[in-house]
Each structure stands twice: as C-alpha cells, then as structure tokens.
Design a protein around this motif. Structure first.
Motif, PDB file in Angstrom:
ATOM      1  N   ASP A 207       0.829  -1.210   0.000  1.00  0.00           N
ATOM      2  CA  ASP A 207       0.000   0.000   0.000  1.00  0.00           C
ATOM      3  C   ASP A 207       0.864   1.262   0.000  1.00  0.00           C
ATOM      4  OD1 ASP A 207      -1.147  -0.724   3.387  1.00  0.00           O
ATOM      5  OD2 ASP A 207       0.838  -0.454   2.542  1.00  0.00           O
ATOM      6  N   ASP A 211      -0.015   4.979   1.711  1.00  0.00           N
ATOM      7  CA  ASP A 211       0.477   5.003   3.087  1.00  0.00           C
ATOM      8  C   ASP A 211       1.816   5.747   3.179  1.00  0.00           C
ATOM      9  OD1 ASP A 211       1.398   4.381   5.664  1.00  0.00           O
ATOM     10  OD2 ASP A 211       0.312   2.470   5.640  1.00  0.00           O
ATOM     11  N   ASP A 214       4.785   4.013   4.885  1.00  0.00           N
ATOM     12  CA  ASP A 214       5.484   2.980   4.135  1.00  0.00           C
ATOM     13  C   ASP A 214       6.538   3.603   3.232  1.00  0.00           C
ATOM     14  OD1 ASP A 214       4.029   1.167   5.435  1.00  0.00           O
ATOM     15  OD2 ASP A 214       3.009   0.322   3.704  1.00  0.00           O
TER      16      ASP A 214
HETATM   17 CA    CA Z   1       0.999  -0.036   5.399  1.00  0.00          CA
END
Ligand code: CA
Ligand code: C2E
Ligand code: CA
Ligand code: CA
Length: 278
Positions: A207, A211, A214
């Motif tokens: 993701d 995100d 991340d």
């Molecule tokens: Ca994530």
C-alpha cells in the motif's frame, strides 16, 4: 497412542486426525517427489526499471503432485523443513538452477544471475557449504552468477551464520537478505556479514501509494542500503503506481507481477527478447 488425561480429549478434534493423516500422506509423497521428478523450478525476472533489462531471476520451486496438481512452495516447504527432506530437496534446487543457467547460456542468452532461496534447516546443515562447492564443480556454474537469498532469522545464530556466509562468499557466491524489514534484525549483521543486496518485502510495497509511513520506511531502507554499499530490490510490485514511487525513492531494481510472473526456464528462453523489450 498418547495417554490422555480426562480433560485433555478436547484438544484432539476429528479434523486434527484428518490433518495429521493427510500430512503423513503428503510426507510420503514428498519423499518420492525427487525420484519421480515431480519438482520443478520457475523463474521470475528482476528488472532494471530504467532500461527494462532483466538483471537476474529468482528461482521458485513448484511440486507437480500426481493427484493434487501443481502445489506452491508454501504448501510443502514447511513440511520439507520439518522432516529434514529440505536437505536433499534444497540440494536439488541449487543443482537445477545451475543447470538452467547452463541451458540458457547454450541457447545464446546473455548470462543471467540466478537467486535461490535457502531455508534455515538447509543453511544450518553442517555439510551445506561443502555440498554447494561440489555442485558448482559438477555443473561448471560461474559462482558470480549464483545468489542465495537468506532471511534475517537465519542470522540469529550469529557465529554460525558468519562462518557459513564467509565460506559461501569465499566460493564467490552472492548473498541477499530476503523479506528485509519483516524479521528480527539487529542491523549489526549487515555490517559484519558480506551481503550484496536487500530485498524490500512486498508488505511494505503493497500500500505504498496510500500510506505515507510505508514510503518513509522504504526510503530509510534504501538510504541504509546505499550507505552500506548494498543493492536493493523492490519485491511484489504489481502496479505502475508502486513502480513509479519506488523509482522516485531510488529503488531501480524491481521484481513483481507488474513486469513478469514466474515462468518455466523454457518460456523465459523463448520470451526473453520480448520480455526485455516490453
Ligand atoms: Ca501499510
Ligand atoms: P519469497 O522468497 O518471498 O518469493 C516471492 C513470492 O512472491 C513468490 O511466491 C512469488 O511468486 C510471489 N510474487 C512475486 N511477485 C509478486 C507480485 O507482484 N504479487 C504477488 N502477489 N506475489 C508475487 P511463491 O513462488 O509462491 O513462493 C512463496 C515462498 O516460498 C517464497 O517467498 C519462499 O519463501 C518460498 N520458496 C519458494 N521457492 C523456494 C525454494 O526453492 N526454496 C525454499 N527454501 N523456499 C522457497
Ligand atoms: Ca525470495
Ligand atoms: Ca521475499
């Protein structure tokens, strides 16, 4: 049979008997699988995102079971580890990858680096490095085109790992850390061991577009890799969005369905020039 106490019987449900029985059957089949030539390797490209060139492939094992069909490694590698069958199976996987390298070369492809996954039981076997050396000899594999993927948990027995990795490096084999960021890691081993590359786990990439954390984590891994002079590979890239974001963050080697699914050695040979053009 086990002598069960009065309150213990609930621990054994009928399904568990079935599963234990099934596992035993599968174990018997797995013992035969090598002899019956039911195991097969597929190869997934690792692509230079800037040029589209295949810079290497990862070998991934499959089992063509006579009744159950094609089984993915997740269904039998854990069983192979539990039963010790991973030692002969793992030897076969390495030898097969080396043979494939030779076949591709014979058919005129430029030499491709092949990454092979190691499992802990295989790596921890005392005769592992000797058996690898014998396989290199026997197949004529140039060691600089062979890479082993280990996971962080295999470095837990630090002294053993250091010694074994040192022997593999002495043979000329490359080492990468698989599923980087998901396991226990002291980071200390990254400095102490002679590692060539980190593979950023798919879970960080999944993701990436949505995100922010991340992206920051991946950025940190890439900076770490750069500082230590290691290569970095983004794994499980499925979308254009993920690809663009990884390239923006500085990761230029990509493995994932976006570019290429795992395929047989023959299919890779036949499609090679199309694969690098697309
Ligand atoms: Ca994530
Ligand atoms: P891994 O080493 O992390 O391998 C990557 C897995 O992700 C492979 O699954 C691959 O087919 C899959 N994959 C690659 N790109 C994508 C993508 O874009 N999307 C999705 N959804 N998946 C992607 P596979 O072949 O089922 O292997 C699963 C695991 O089994 C491997 O994870 C590895 O831990 C183990 N394994 C596979 N081959 C071997 C082997 O020869 N020896 C050992 N010891 N373990 C193996
Ligand atoms: Ca891997
Ligand atoms: Ca992985």
């Amino acid at each position: 049979a086990k002598n069960l106490g009065k309150n213990d019987y609930m621990l054994f449900s009928p399904e568990m008997y079935v599963n234990a029985g099934e596992e035993l059957l599968l174990e018997n089949d797995l013992r035969q699988a090598l002899k019956k030539e039911e195991l097969e390797l597929e190869y997934q490209g690792q692509i230079n995102a800037n040029t589209g060139a295949i810079i290497g492939v990862e070998a991934l094992v499959r089992w063509n079971h006579p009744e159950k069909g094609r089984l993915s490694p997740g269904t039998f590698i854990p069983l192979a580890e539990k039963t010790g069958l991973i030692v002969p199976i793992g030897d076969w996987i390495i030898r097969q990858a080396c043979r494939q390298h030779h076949l591709w070369k014979e058919s005129g492809l430029p030499p491709i680096k092949i990454s092979v996954n190691l499992s802990a039981q295989q790596f921890l076997n005392q005769s592992f490095t000797a058996s690898v050396a014998a396989t290199l000899q026997e197949t004529g594999m140039p060691p600089e085109f062979l890479e082993f993927e280990i996971t962080e948990s295999m470095a837990m027995d630090f002294n053993y790992a250091e010694k074994a990795l040192h022997e593999l490096k002495k043979l000329g084999i490359r080492i990468s850390i698989d599923d980087f960021g998901t396991g226990y890691s002291s980071l200390y081993y990254l400095k102490r061991f002679d590692i060539d590359a980190l593979k950023i786990d798919k879970s960080f990439i999944d993701d990436l577009s949505g995100d922010k954390n991340d992206a920051e984590l991946i950025n940190t891994m890439i900076v770490l890799a750069d500082n230590l002079g290691l290569g970095v590979i983004g794994e499980g890239v499925e979308t254009r969005e993920q690809l663009d974001e990884l390239v923006r963050l500085g990761c230029h080697t990509i493995q994932g369905y976006y570019f290429m699914k795992p395929m047989s050695g023959d299919d890779l040979r036949c499609g090679y020039y199309d694969l690098i053009r697309s």
